[in-house]
Design an enzyme around this catalytic site. Structure first.
Site, mmCIF file in Angstrom:
data_model
loop_
_atom_site.group_PDB
_atom_site.id
_atom_site.type_symbol
_atom_site.label_atom_id
_atom_site.label_comp_id
_atom_site.label_asym_id
_atom_site.label_seq_id
_atom_site.Cartn_x
_atom_site.Cartn_y
_atom_site.Cartn_z
ATOM 1 N N SER A 88 -43.208 20.021 49.313
ATOM 2 C CA SER A 88 -43.573 18.741 48.747
ATOM 3 C C SER A 88 -43.710 18.172 49.835
ATOM 4 C CB SER A 88 -41.750 18.762 48.837
ATOM 5 O OG SER A 88 -41.674 17.076 47.050
ATOM 6 N N ASP A 170 -44.903 21.988 37.633
ATOM 7 C CA ASP A 170 -44.477 20.879 38.671
ATOM 8 C C ASP A 170 -44.275 19.472 37.802
ATOM 9 O OD1 ASP A 170 -43.688 19.254 40.146
ATOM 10 O OD2 ASP A 170 -44.362 20.469 41.926
ATOM 11 N N HIS A 202 -40.978 22.617 40.451
ATOM 12 C CA HIS A 202 -41.152 21.903 41.808
ATOM 13 C C HIS A 202 -40.378 22.812 42.819
ATOM 14 C CE1 HIS A 202 -41.983 18.638 44.666
ATOM 15 N NE2 HIS A 202 -41.280 18.253 44.697
#
Length: 227
Positions: A88, A170, A202
């Site tokens: 991320s 995601d 994600h």
């Protein structure tokens, strides 16, 4: 030994000393791991958590580079075998490190990381956009700056081999972010491996996919760090 600097996501998150099976797996494969709380992390006061906001973003990238320098000077790591990875926001940091300080890194692993802040802020889930703008900058007011710090604007500077991992579903960092960077590296003849999971969002949450992804990551690092 070869080393990995593993940058946490968030960016307002904090890495803790704890038993982490993924990090333990890399240790078992023969790697040193450095897990820093760079500027912008929680746990060190409110002021520290805002030291990477908007136009201060580059300072947190420097912190990762300082980590690499510490590994070299301490004698713990082979100076020619230091990789950076993250998920991320940590994925963005990986890309930022490879583009801003290309001479430092032997390899990088980007897991669902942002490549372009303009397209990210446009395409991320609407429920997150306002909060992310406060952290990263407003495309209307800070557009030139956001383009300048986006790794997609500096792909030509990447020297190190890169692995990119993405979930097709995601809602936070869309698949298009990963594919921007992968396509750009491929067009210039760079070294990039892309692993896309059709049944993930994600991050990598399913055990069967984790086994595939983490083994592929370790094999990729073994190959390019010469372990």
């Amino acid at each position: 030994l070869p080393a990995i600097i593993d940058v946490h996501g968030g960016p307002e998150y904090q890495a803790f000393p704890r038993l982490d099976p993924v990090r333990q797996y890399f240790v078992q494969r023969g790697y040193i791991l450095l897990v820093p709380n760079i500027r912008g992390s929680l746990g060190y006061g409110k002021a520290y958590s805002h030291l990477d906001d908007v136009r201060l973003r580059g300072n947190s990238v420097k912190d990762v580079v300082y980590g690499a320098e510490w590994l070299k000077q301490s004698g713990h790591a082979d100076p020619q075998k230091i990789a950076v990875m993250g998920i991320s926001y940590g994925g963005f940091m990986t890309l930022a490190c490879l583009t801003m300080y290309p001479e430092v890194w032997a390899a990088g692993v980007d897991i669902v990381g942002t490549a372009n802040f303009i397209t990210f802020l446009k395409n991320t889930g609407p429920y997150r956009r306002e909060h992310r703008i406060a952290e990263y900058g407003d495309p209307e007011k800070d557009g030139d700056f956001l383009r300048e710090i986006s790794p997609s604007s500096h792909v030509d500077k990447i020297r190190a081999p890169l692995m990119v991992i993405q979930g097709a579903n995601d809602p936070r960092v869309p698949q298009s972010e990963s594919e921007q960077i992968v396509d750009a590296i491929r067009k210039r003849g760079g070294v990039v491996e892309y692993l896309l999971f059709d049944d993930e969002g994600h991050g990598i949450s399913k055990l069967k996919n984790q086994i595939i992804a983490y083994r592929a990551m370790a094999d990729f690092l073994d190959k390019h760090l010469g372990t």
